[in-house]
Structure formats: C-alpha cells, structure tokens
Design a protein around this motif. Sequence first.
Motif, PDB file in Angstrom:
ATOM      1  N   VAL A   1       0.825  -1.204   0.000  1.00  0.00           N
ATOM      2  CA  VAL A   1       0.000   0.000   0.000  1.00  0.00           C
ATOM      3  C   VAL A   1       0.862   1.258   0.000  1.00  0.00           C
ATOM      4  O   VAL A   1       0.688   2.141  -0.844  1.00  0.00           O
ATOM      5  CB  VAL A   1      -0.990   0.012   1.184  1.00  0.00           C
ATOM      6  N   PHE A   2       1.807   1.360   0.932  1.00  0.00           N
ATOM      7  CA  PHE A   2       2.605   2.585   1.028  1.00  0.00           C
ATOM      8  C   PHE A   2       3.489   2.803  -0.204  1.00  0.00           C
ATOM      9  O   PHE A   2       3.522   3.921  -0.725  1.00  0.00           O
ATOM     10  CB  PHE A   2       3.400   2.619   2.335  1.00  0.00           C
ATOM     11  N   PRO A   3       4.185   1.785  -0.699  1.00  0.00           N
ATOM     12  CA  PRO A   3       4.946   2.017  -1.936  1.00  0.00           C
ATOM     13  C   PRO A   3       4.043   2.426  -3.102  1.00  0.00           C
ATOM     14  O   PRO A   3       4.434   3.255  -3.928  1.00  0.00           O
ATOM     15  CB  PRO A   3       5.629   0.674  -2.201  1.00  0.00           C
ATOM     16  N   ALA A   4       2.840   1.871  -3.174  1.00  0.00           N
ATOM     17  CA  ALA A   4       1.914   2.248  -4.251  1.00  0.00           C
ATOM     18  C   ALA A   4       1.479   3.702  -4.093  1.00  0.00           C
ATOM     19  O   ALA A   4       1.384   4.441  -5.088  1.00  0.00           O
ATOM     20  CB  ALA A   4       0.704   1.319  -4.260  1.00  0.00           C
ATOM     21  N   LEU A   5       1.218   4.128  -2.855  1.00  0.00           N
ATOM     22  CA  LEU A   5       0.846   5.522  -2.606  1.00  0.00           C
ATOM     23  C   LEU A   5       1.984   6.469  -2.986  1.00  0.00           C
ATOM     24  O   LEU A   5       1.757   7.520  -3.594  1.00  0.00           O
ATOM     25  CB  LEU A   5       0.463   5.719  -1.139  1.00  0.00           C
TER      26      LEU A   5
ATOM     27  N   GLY B   1       1.689   9.153  -6.020  1.00  0.00           N
ATOM     28  CA  GLY B   1       1.953  10.561  -5.701  1.00  0.00           C
ATOM     29  C   GLY B   1       3.132  11.099  -6.492  1.00  0.00           C
ATOM     30  O   GLY B   1       3.098  12.221  -7.000  1.00  0.00           O
ATOM     31  N   GLY B   2       4.195  10.298  -6.619  1.00  0.00           N
ATOM     32  CA  GLY B   2       5.371  10.718  -7.375  1.00  0.00           C
ATOM     33  C   GLY B   2       5.061  10.954  -8.839  1.00  0.00           C
ATOM     34  O   GLY B   2       5.541  11.923  -9.442  1.00  0.00           O
TER      35      GLY B   2
ATOM     36  N   ILE C   1       3.779  23.095   5.483  1.00  0.00           N
ATOM     37  CA  ILE C   1       2.405  22.963   5.985  1.00  0.00           C
ATOM     38  C   ILE C   1       2.081  21.500   6.298  1.00  0.00           C
ATOM     39  O   ILE C   1       1.597  21.170   7.377  1.00  0.00           O
ATOM     40  CB  ILE C   1       1.394  23.507   4.954  1.00  0.00           C
ATOM     41  N   LEU C   2       2.353  20.618   5.339  1.00  0.00           N
ATOM     42  CA  LEU C   2       1.966  19.216   5.501  1.00  0.00           C
ATOM     43  C   LEU C   2       2.726  18.512   6.612  1.00  0.00           C
ATOM     44  O   LEU C   2       2.188  17.615   7.262  1.00  0.00           O
ATOM     45  CB  LEU C   2       2.133  18.473   4.175  1.00  0.00           C
ATOM     46  N   SER C   3       3.968  18.910   6.854  1.00  0.00           N
ATOM     47  CA  SER C   3       4.718  18.268   7.932  1.00  0.00           C
ATOM     48  C   SER C   3       4.071  18.552   9.286  1.00  0.00           C
ATOM     49  O   SER C   3       4.018  17.680  10.150  1.00  0.00           O
ATOM     50  CB  SER C   3       6.180  18.694   7.925  1.00  0.00           C
TER      51      SER C   3
ATOM     52  N   ALA D   1      -1.536   9.288   3.873  1.00  0.00           N
ATOM     53  CA  ALA D   1      -1.608  10.596   3.216  1.00  0.00           C
ATOM     54  C   ALA D   1      -0.234  11.244   3.162  1.00  0.00           C
ATOM     55  O   ALA D   1       0.137  11.861   2.162  1.00  0.00           O
ATOM     56  CB  ALA D   1      -2.603  11.501   3.937  1.00  0.00           C
ATOM     57  N   ALA D   2       0.532  11.095   4.235  1.00  0.00           N
ATOM     58  CA  ALA D   2       1.893  11.646   4.249  1.00  0.00           C
ATOM     59  C   ALA D   2       2.759  10.963   3.196  1.00  0.00           C
ATOM     60  O   ALA D   2       3.525  11.622   2.485  1.00  0.00           O
ATOM     61  CB  ALA D   2       2.512  11.499   5.643  1.00  0.00           C
ATOM     62  N   ALA D   3       2.634   9.644   3.069  1.00  0.00           N
ATOM     63  CA  ALA D   3       3.405   8.910   2.054  1.00  0.00           C
ATOM     64  C   ALA D   3       3.027   9.389   0.654  1.00  0.00           C
ATOM     65  O   ALA D   3       3.902   9.615  -0.195  1.00  0.00           O
ATOM     66  CB  ALA D   3       3.166   7.410   2.187  1.00  0.00           C
ATOM     67  N   PHE D   4       1.745   9.555   0.405  1.00  0.00           N
ATOM     68  CA  PHE D   4       1.273   9.994  -0.911  1.00  0.00           C
ATOM     69  C   PHE D   4       1.684  11.433  -1.207  1.00  0.00           C
ATOM     70  O   PHE D   4       2.244  11.724  -2.265  1.00  0.00           O
ATOM     71  CB  PHE D   4      -0.248   9.859  -0.989  1.00  0.00           C
ATOM     72  N   LEU D   5       1.422  12.338  -0.268  1.00  0.00           N
ATOM     73  CA  LEU D   5       1.632  13.759  -0.539  1.00  0.00           C
ATOM     74  C   LEU D   5       3.071  14.229  -0.328  1.00  0.00           C
ATOM     75  O   LEU D   5       3.613  14.945  -1.177  1.00  0.00           O
ATOM     76  CB  LEU D   5       0.689  14.599   0.325  1.00  0.00           C
ATOM     77  N   ILE D   6       3.683  13.870   0.796  1.00  0.00           N
ATOM     78  CA  ILE D   6       5.024  14.385   1.097  1.00  0.00           C
ATOM     79  C   ILE D   6       6.084  13.611   0.325  1.00  0.00           C
ATOM     80  O   ILE D   6       6.830  14.173  -0.476  1.00  0.00           O
ATOM     81  CB  ILE D   6       5.301  14.375   2.612  1.00  0.00           C
ATOM     82  N   THR D   7       6.150  12.308   0.566  1.00  0.00           N
ATOM     83  CA  THR D   7       7.191  11.511  -0.083  1.00  0.00           C
ATOM     84  C   THR D   7       6.939  11.375  -1.574  1.00  0.00           C
ATOM     85  O   THR D   7       7.848  11.564  -2.388  1.00  0.00           O
ATOM     86  CB  THR D   7       7.284  10.116   0.567  1.00  0.00           C
ATOM     87  N   GLY D   8       5.700  11.079  -1.953  1.00  0.00           N
ATOM     88  CA  GLY D   8       5.375  10.853  -3.356  1.00  0.00           C
ATOM     89  C   GLY D   8       5.216  12.135  -4.148  1.00  0.00           C
ATOM     90  O   GLY D   8       6.067  12.483  -4.964  1.00  0.00           O
ATOM     91  N   PHE D   9       4.108  12.853  -3.911  1.00  0.00           N
ATOM     92  CA  PHE D   9       3.793  14.017  -4.725  1.00  0.00           C
ATOM     93  C   PHE D   9       4.878  15.094  -4.652  1.00  0.00           C
ATOM     94  O   PHE D   9       5.371  15.553  -5.681  1.00  0.00           O
ATOM     95  CB  PHE D   9       2.437  14.609  -4.335  1.00  0.00           C
TER      96      PHE D   9
END
Length: 129
Positions: free
Chosen positions: A6-10, A14-15, A54-56, A68-76
């Motif tokens: 799930v997390f790698p997919a997110l 996002g990336g 903001i997101l942190s 959401a953090a994985a998708f937005l911060i790390t990925g996007f």
Amino acid sequence: MNGSYVFPALVALGGALGAVCRYFMTMVMAGWMGTAFPFGTLAVNGAGSFLIGILSVLFSRVYPLPGAAAFLITGFLGGLTTFSSFMNETLQFWAGGRWMEGLGYIFLQLACGLVFVGLGYFLAEKLFF
C-alpha cells in the motif's frame, strides 16, 4: 492489495502526479518567463517547500495519517521538487561560462526553499495551534 504494497503504491502514485505537475509548471513558467533562466524549477521547489512546511505540521500533529503523508510528502512533493534538475541547471550555467548566474541560482534555490518551508510551517502553526 497486500498491506505491504500500500505505502509504496501511494508513494509511486503521488510521485507520478508530482512529476506531471512539475512538467506542466515548467512549461507554463517557460512560456510566461522565457527559457533563459530555469524559473520553472525555482517555482516548483518554492511551492514544494511551502507545501512540505504545511503538511509536515498537519501530518505530524494535527492529522497523523501515514498513508496521506506517504502519498503527498514523499510521493507528490518528491516528484514535484527537483534537486537533480537544480543541479543539472547549475552545471549548465557553469558549462556556459555563466559562473555568477549559477552561483546566484544556487543561492536563490536554497534561500527560497528555506523561506518557503519556514513560511509553510509558520502558517500551519498559526492556523492549527
């Protein structure tokens, strides 16, 4: 989908979205400001720094949502911001004999990134605490 994927997919999703946004932002900035200076990279790094500030705060203290953090911060934001592009553009300035412009670009990227991450953090602190 197995939980371990799930997390790698997110992060991957996002990336991909962040990279597409970076591409479009770079094209928009090139059309608006020209191509003599990499304003698009500067813009996405500034925006990404602001958003990560903001997101942190949000994801660490207001809404602890690791997905959401994985998708937005790390990925996007990882896909949106562009350290490798920044380094390549700096090298291109130097390879073209534009040493001072390259040094100015380094300073602008670092200063804008720090200012915007601080601004995002400060704004999130004021809005949510």
